[in-house]
Design a protein around this motif. Structure first.
Motif, PDB file in Angstrom:
ATOM      1  N   LEU A  39      -1.258  -4.571   4.384  1.00  0.00           N
ATOM      2  CA  LEU A  39      -0.897  -5.516   5.448  1.00  0.00           C
ATOM      3  C   LEU A  39       0.307  -4.998   6.228  1.00  0.00           C
ATOM      4  CD1 LEU A  39      -1.295  -8.983   3.688  1.00  0.00           C
ATOM      5  CD2 LEU A  39      -2.823  -7.915   5.334  1.00  0.00           C
ATOM      6  N   GLY A  40       1.268  -4.375   5.514  1.00  0.00           N
ATOM      7  CA  GLY A  40       2.414  -3.791   6.204  1.00  0.00           C
ATOM      8  C   GLY A  40       1.991  -2.667   7.140  1.00  0.00           C
ATOM      9  N   ASP A  41       1.026  -1.843   6.719  1.00  0.00           N
ATOM     10  CA  ASP A  41       0.526  -0.777   7.593  1.00  0.00           C
ATOM     11  C   ASP A  41      -0.089  -1.358   8.859  1.00  0.00           C
ATOM     12  OD1 ASP A  41       1.319   0.999   5.634  1.00  0.00           O
ATOM     13  OD2 ASP A  41      -0.681   1.124   4.714  1.00  0.00           O
ATOM     14  N   PHE A  42      -0.842  -2.475   8.696  1.00  0.00           N
ATOM     15  CA  PHE A  42      -1.441  -3.115   9.868  1.00  0.00           C
ATOM     16  C   PHE A  42      -0.364  -3.666  10.801  1.00  0.00           C
ATOM     17  CE2 PHE A  42      -4.105  -5.603  12.508  1.00  0.00           C
ATOM     18  CZ  PHE A  42      -3.514  -6.852  12.609  1.00  0.00           C
ATOM     19  N   LEU A  43       0.651  -4.336  10.246  1.00  0.00           N
ATOM     20  CA  LEU A  43       1.698  -4.937  11.077  1.00  0.00           C
ATOM     21  C   LEU A  43       2.479  -3.872  11.839  1.00  0.00           C
ATOM     22  CD1 LEU A  43       3.091  -7.712   8.698  1.00  0.00           C
ATOM     23  CD2 LEU A  43       1.432  -7.947  10.536  1.00  0.00           C
ATOM     24  N   ARG A  44       2.689  -2.703  11.233  1.00  0.00           N
ATOM     25  CA  ARG A  44       3.432  -1.648  11.925  1.00  0.00           C
ATOM     26  C   ARG A  44       2.653  -1.064  13.097  1.00  0.00           C
ATOM     27  NH1 ARG A  44       5.555  -1.006   6.745  1.00  0.00           N
ATOM     28  NH2 ARG A  44       3.752   0.172   5.987  1.00  0.00           N
ATOM     29  N   ASN A  45       1.361  -1.248  13.138  1.00  0.00           N
ATOM     30  CA  ASN A  45       0.541  -0.740  14.248  1.00  0.00           C
ATOM     31  C   ASN A  45       0.412  -1.732  15.396  1.00  0.00           C
ATOM     32  OD1 ASN A  45      -0.016   1.723  12.971  1.00  0.00           O
ATOM     33  ND2 ASN A  45      -1.701   0.832  11.800  1.00  0.00           N
ATOM     34  N   LEU A  46       1.060  -2.895  15.290  1.00  0.00           N
ATOM     35  CA  LEU A  46       0.986  -3.877  16.367  1.00  0.00           C
ATOM     36  C   LEU A  46       1.764  -3.402  17.586  1.00  0.00           C
ATOM     37  CD1 LEU A  46       1.453  -7.237  14.418  1.00  0.00           C
ATOM     38  CD2 LEU A  46      -0.650  -6.341  15.405  1.00  0.00           C
ATOM     39  N   ASP A  47       1.316  -3.853  18.775  1.00  0.00           N
ATOM     40  CA  ASP A  47       1.969  -3.489  20.030  1.00  0.00           C
ATOM     41  C   ASP A  47       3.151  -4.424  20.265  1.00  0.00           C
ATOM     42  OD1 ASP A  47       2.646  -2.492  22.466  1.00  0.00           O
ATOM     43  OD2 ASP A  47       1.028  -3.485  23.563  1.00  0.00           O
ATOM     44  N   ILE A  48       4.273  -4.096  19.643  1.00  0.00           N
ATOM     45  CA  ILE A  48       5.459  -4.952  19.767  1.00  0.00           C
ATOM     46  C   ILE A  48       6.680  -4.047  19.869  1.00  0.00           C
ATOM     47  CG2 ILE A  48       5.927  -5.161  17.279  1.00  0.00           C
ATOM     48  CD1 ILE A  48       6.604  -8.082  17.792  1.00  0.00           C
ATOM     49  N   SER A  49       7.754  -4.535  20.442  1.00  0.00           N
ATOM     50  CA  SER A  49       8.961  -3.741  20.602  1.00  0.00           C
ATOM     51  C   SER A  49       9.428  -3.196  19.262  1.00  0.00           C
ATOM     52  CB  SER A  49      10.067  -4.598  21.217  1.00  0.00           C
ATOM     53  OG  SER A  49      11.300  -3.915  21.176  1.00  0.00           O
ATOM     54  N   GLN A  50      10.051  -1.993  19.336  1.00  0.00           N
ATOM     55  CA  GLN A  50      10.534  -1.398  18.097  1.00  0.00           C
ATOM     56  C   GLN A  50      11.585  -2.265  17.421  1.00  0.00           C
ATOM     57  OE1 GLN A  50      11.884   2.544  18.987  1.00  0.00           O
ATOM     58  NE2 GLN A  50       9.832   3.365  19.334  1.00  0.00           N
ATOM     59  N   VAL A  84      -2.692 -11.040  14.298  1.00  0.00           N
ATOM     60  CA  VAL A  84      -2.435 -11.089  12.853  1.00  0.00           C
ATOM     61  C   VAL A  84      -3.325 -12.128  12.196  1.00  0.00           C
ATOM     62  CG1 VAL A  84      -0.714 -11.576  11.071  1.00  0.00           C
ATOM     63  CG2 VAL A  84      -0.077 -10.270  13.110  1.00  0.00           C
ATOM     64  N   ASP A  85      -3.469 -13.298  12.850  1.00  0.00           N
ATOM     65  CA  ASP A  85      -4.291 -14.366  12.287  1.00  0.00           C
ATOM     66  C   ASP A  85      -5.743 -13.917  12.125  1.00  0.00           C
ATOM     67  OD1 ASP A  85      -4.723 -17.268  11.594  1.00  0.00           O
ATOM     68  OD2 ASP A  85      -6.036 -17.087  13.325  1.00  0.00           O
ATOM     69  N   GLU A  86      -6.287 -13.271  13.162  1.00  0.00           N
ATOM     70  CA  GLU A  86      -7.669 -12.808  13.082  1.00  0.00           C
ATOM     71  C   GLU A  86      -7.828 -11.728  12.008  1.00  0.00           C
ATOM     72  OE1 GLU A  86     -10.388 -13.954  14.484  1.00  0.00           O
ATOM     73  OE2 GLU A  86      -9.181 -15.544  15.382  1.00  0.00           O
ATOM     74  N   HIS A  87      -6.824 -10.836  11.928  1.00  0.00           N
ATOM     75  CA  HIS A  87      -6.900  -9.785  10.907  1.00  0.00           C
ATOM     76  C   HIS A  87      -6.848 -10.375   9.507  1.00  0.00           C
ATOM     77  CE1 HIS A  87      -6.377  -5.866   9.043  1.00  0.00           C
ATOM     78  NE2 HIS A  87      -5.370  -6.372   8.340  1.00  0.00           N
ATOM     79  N   LEU A  88      -5.938 -11.344   9.303  1.00  0.00           N
ATOM     80  CA  LEU A  88      -5.826 -11.963   7.981  1.00  0.00           C
ATOM     81  C   LEU A  88      -7.120 -12.680   7.612  1.00  0.00           C
ATOM     82  CD1 LEU A  88      -2.182 -13.397   8.030  1.00  0.00           C
ATOM     83  CD2 LEU A  88      -3.013 -11.422   6.767  1.00  0.00           C
ATOM     84  N   LYS A  89      -7.677 -13.420   8.590  1.00  0.00           N
ATOM     85  CA  LYS A  89      -8.927 -14.127   8.307  1.00  0.00           C
ATOM     86  C   LYS A  89     -10.034 -13.143   7.931  1.00  0.00           C
ATOM     87  CE  LYS A  89      -8.105 -18.171  11.255  1.00  0.00           C
ATOM     88  NZ  LYS A  89      -8.514 -18.873  12.481  1.00  0.00           N
ATOM     89  N   SER A  90     -10.119 -12.047   8.719  1.00  0.00           N
ATOM     90  CA  SER A  90     -11.177 -11.068   8.453  1.00  0.00           C
ATOM     91  C   SER A  90     -10.919 -10.311   7.157  1.00  0.00           C
ATOM     92  CB  SER A  90     -11.252 -10.088   9.632  1.00  0.00           C
ATOM     93  OG  SER A  90     -12.166  -9.048   9.350  1.00  0.00           O
TER      94      SER A  90
END
Length: 729
Positions: A225-236, A60-66
């Motif tokens: 940003l919400g679309d990006f966060l929903r694509n993260l590899d994390i538990s449902q 998330v940090d790298e995505h936000l920075k970019s």
């Protein structure tokens, strides 16, 4: 009785005595292994949770920075092009196509400029797909035209018209007020194309002569940003979400939108009001033990949500353009527990099997070692009774042969070691206590010195700023003031000529008569001299204020010099005039001066002015605190007063007394008034260093005395005494 006890003890079989502790030890070892296995499993859960949290946080940090660096970088490129004259903000057709091309090249929602004339132009992707061009004039209503575009960026038709005013928009006013590139306040709206929630990267723009043209801005739609966060590899059941410092939700990896509709208007959602139980519970837990503004570093904690333990990590996220968000990652424990529970069951089964095998082996082993142990036992009893001349017969176990002699030797060594250890412990405690006291004193001295340096730097910077502002104001004011006399003389000559003209030509032509009536010539002749006199009074007042600022700052008198002490006091009072004058809720604070005929005083003028400022500010605070407990009429009947008295004592000392009739100071606090970091003011209103620094300035820098006399409920008086000639003092 003793013989009977020994006989009963000998009746127990040695094999039983040996096996039972052995089995107990094995059982304890197995239990410990099981417990440690469980703990290691939990530790593994914690490690895995931290790794997953760190990975997602870093992603998330790298995505936000970019993602968030693109708007600011694009703004800088466009601002430089405008500054060099490459891009003409007046050529609206070319500028529109230029922004249209950039919208194709970058994943942005809006690119545009707002000019100081009120006009502006931008390219937008409101629906996330179609690019339109907004072009507006300076004056509403319906001054914005939204154009559809073709594949070449040409305007084809007007889609909509609406009202717009640059001066009422935060993305325009905030960067111009800041004078630098920033992120403006997040804006939201319910557009025909759907909800619009965007952060604006804004930057002032200048022409080649560095004249302000307006500002340029790039918007990013926060729903992306919400679309990006929903694509993260994390538990449902885990969550990653972003918050503003006021608790407003920015984006979340869940399905919930960070906004609601109220009367067809978009209203951003407070995280504590979220319908997502994970977000709601995490945020409310944060609010119970700290404010969002106080989170300045990585914060980890565990929280039970709906019967499940969650690992939560809260990290501040900032950039150099003013963004200050909170990144929250929440991971449920059950994501990792299934495999660990299976491993724990396997470990317990293996431990139970080991317990059975070890117990069987213990029985056979006891038969083998029982005889030499019995011999060793008899020898040990004899040694305990004082008979050291004991030997144990050899056996097939070599270690038991030397156990008796080793025991006696180790007992002696143990006693000596224990005595030496006790002595070393006492010495170490004394040294630690002494060192702790030294470190504590050093830390207190370091804190006081650091605060003094910071305060000195602040006052030095303030003095330079005040002197610079006074110098810059002084030149134009003197120019205006000097020319007002000539303007007044010229005006009187012109008015005299006008009167002479009216005397010899009382009936002018109709056109002149009409103009005279339109401009109200009679009123102009009477009011113009009054207006010039008022302007002269105003410039005189400004010159007095500038002189007071220069006297207070003393930027050119940092060294030891002879000064008029009354000028320093008066300059300080002039600077504090805004706090002394009357307000609607309370009358003005009266200042009574009792100045003696004091010769020039040799001192550090700037530092002494700082002392006057600290004492007078404390006096005003005390009076204002006292006034909050009284009505307006009570204050008027018994007005707040500050009395300032100067005198010469024994022809060698200057004495300055500053007294108020405020709330006073208790005897307990009077004894600590000059201590570093001591203050009676609320948190955030005082540092506790003002009076401490004032005391050092008077006593150490000027070899003088600073005393406080106060009666609770009646007022406080500070008396400053310094020598008239410091070099001889």
């Amino acid at each position: 009785m003793k013989t009977h006890y020994l006989s009963k003890a000998k009746a127990l079989p040695l094999q039983i005595v040996l096996i039972v502790p052995f089995v107990i030890q094995i059982f304890a070892a197995v239990s410990l292994v099981g417990y440690l296995s469980f703990k290691n499993g939990q530790r593994a859960v914690n490690d895995l949770a931290e790794q997953l949290i760190d990975r997602n946080r870093n992603v998330v940090d790298e995505h936000l920075k970019s993602y968030l660096s693109v708007p600011q970088t694009l703004n800088q490129i466009n601002a430089d092009a405008i500054h060099r004259g490459i891009l003409n903000v007046r050529d609206r057709q070319t500028l529109g196509k230029y922004f249209w091309d950039q919208m194709h090249a970058y994943d942005l929602t809006y690119i545009g400029i707002g000019l100081t004339t009120g006009e502006g132009l931008g390219a937008a992707r409101y629906d996330g797909k179609t690019i339109t061009i907004d072009d507006w004039t300076a004056k509403p209503p319906n001054n914005v035209y939204t154009y559809a575009t073709n594949d070449q960026g040409d305007r084809t038709q007007i889609n909509a018209r609406w009202d717009w005013k640059n001066s009422q928009e935060s993305w325009y006013t905030q960067p111009i007020a800041a004078g630098k590139p920033i992120w403006a306040k997040i804006v939201s709206g319910n557009y025909p194309t759907g909800p619009y929630i965007a952060a604006s990267a804004s930057r002032p723009i200048y022409d080649s002569q560095n004249r302000l043209l307006g500002m340029i801005a790039c918007d990013i739609h926060l729903l992306k940003l919400g679309d990006f966060l929903r694509n993260l590899d994390i538990s449902q059941s885990g969550r990653v979400f972003l918050l503003e410092r006021d608790g407003t939700l920015i984006a979340t990896s869940g399905t919930e939108k960070p906004f609601t509709f109220v009367n067809q208007k978009v209203k951003r959602l407070q995280a504590s009001d979220s319908s997502d139980p994970i977000i709601q519970k995490v945020v409310r837990h944060l609010q119970t033990f700290k404010e969002f503004d106080s989170i300045t570093q990585d914060t980890d904690f565990q929280l039970e949500i709906q019967g499940k333990r969650h690992f939560v990590d809260v990290v501040p996220w900032r950039d150099k353009y003013g963004l200050d968000w909170l990144l929250v990652v929440s991971v449920p424990e059950n994501t990792f527990m299934a495999q660990i529970n299976a491993n724990t069951q396997t470990t317990l089964a293996l431990c139970l099997g080991a317990l059975v095998i070890a117990s069987v082996m213990g029985v056979f082993t006891s038969h083998w070692i029982v005889r030499p142990i019995l011999r060793l036992n008899r020898a040990s009893k004899a040694m305990a009774s004082g008979n050291l001349n004991q030997t144990v017969k050899t056996s097939s176990i070599r270690e038991l042969n030397t156990l008796s002699n080793s025991f006696n030797y180790m007992a002696g060594q143990l006693h000596e070691s224990f005595t030496a250890l006790e002595k070393s412990k006492e010495e170490l405690e004394d040294r630690v206590e002494e060192r702790t006291t030294e470190l504590k004193n050093t830390l207190e001295e370091l804190q006081r010195t650091q605060s003094q340096i910071i305060q000195s730097e602040k006052m030095s910077s303030l003095g330079q700023l005040v002197a610079g502002v006074a110098h810059e104001i002084n030149n134009p004011v003197n120019f205006i003031h000097g020319n007002l006399a000539h303007v007044q003389e010229y005006t009187q000559d012109l008015l005299a000529l006008m009167q002479l003209y009216q005397q010899y030509n009382p009936y002018p032509v109709a056109e002149i008569q009409t103009v005279a009536e339109d401009i109200d010539l009679e009123f102009l002749q009477s009011d113009l001299p009054k207006l010039l006199s008022s302007m002269k009074v105003g410039t005189d007042r400004i010159r007095q204020i500038v002189l007071s600022l220069r006297n207070f700052s003393r930027i050119d008198e940092a060294e030891l010099k002879s000064v008029n002490i009354h000028e320093g006091i008066d300059s300080t009072l002039m600077i504090l005039q805004h706090r002394l004058k009357g307000k609607p809720e309370q009358p003005e604070i009266e200042v009574i001066k009792d100045y003696d005929n004091v010769p020039p005083v040799e001192c550090y003028a700037g530092q002494l002015n700082q002392v006057f400022m600290n004492i007078l500010v404390n006096a005003i605070d005390a009076l204002e605190e006292n006034n909050t407990k009284r009505t307006y009429q009570e204050i008027k009947d018994n007005p707040s007063q500050i009395k300032i008295r100067t005198s010469v004592v024994n022809s060698m000392w200057l004495e300055v007394a500053i007294a108020d009739n405020g709330v006073g100071i208790s005897k307990e606090f009077q004894q600590r008034i000059f201590d570093p970091f001591f203050t009676t003011k609320p948190i955030g209103k005082g540092t506790g260093m003002g009076m401490s620094i004032s005391y050092q300035i008077v006593t150490e820098k000027h070899n003088g005395k600073l005393e406080c006399f106060s009666t609770p409920g009646k007022g406080t008086e500070f008396i400053i005494q310094i020598p008239l000639w410091l070099r001889n003092g």
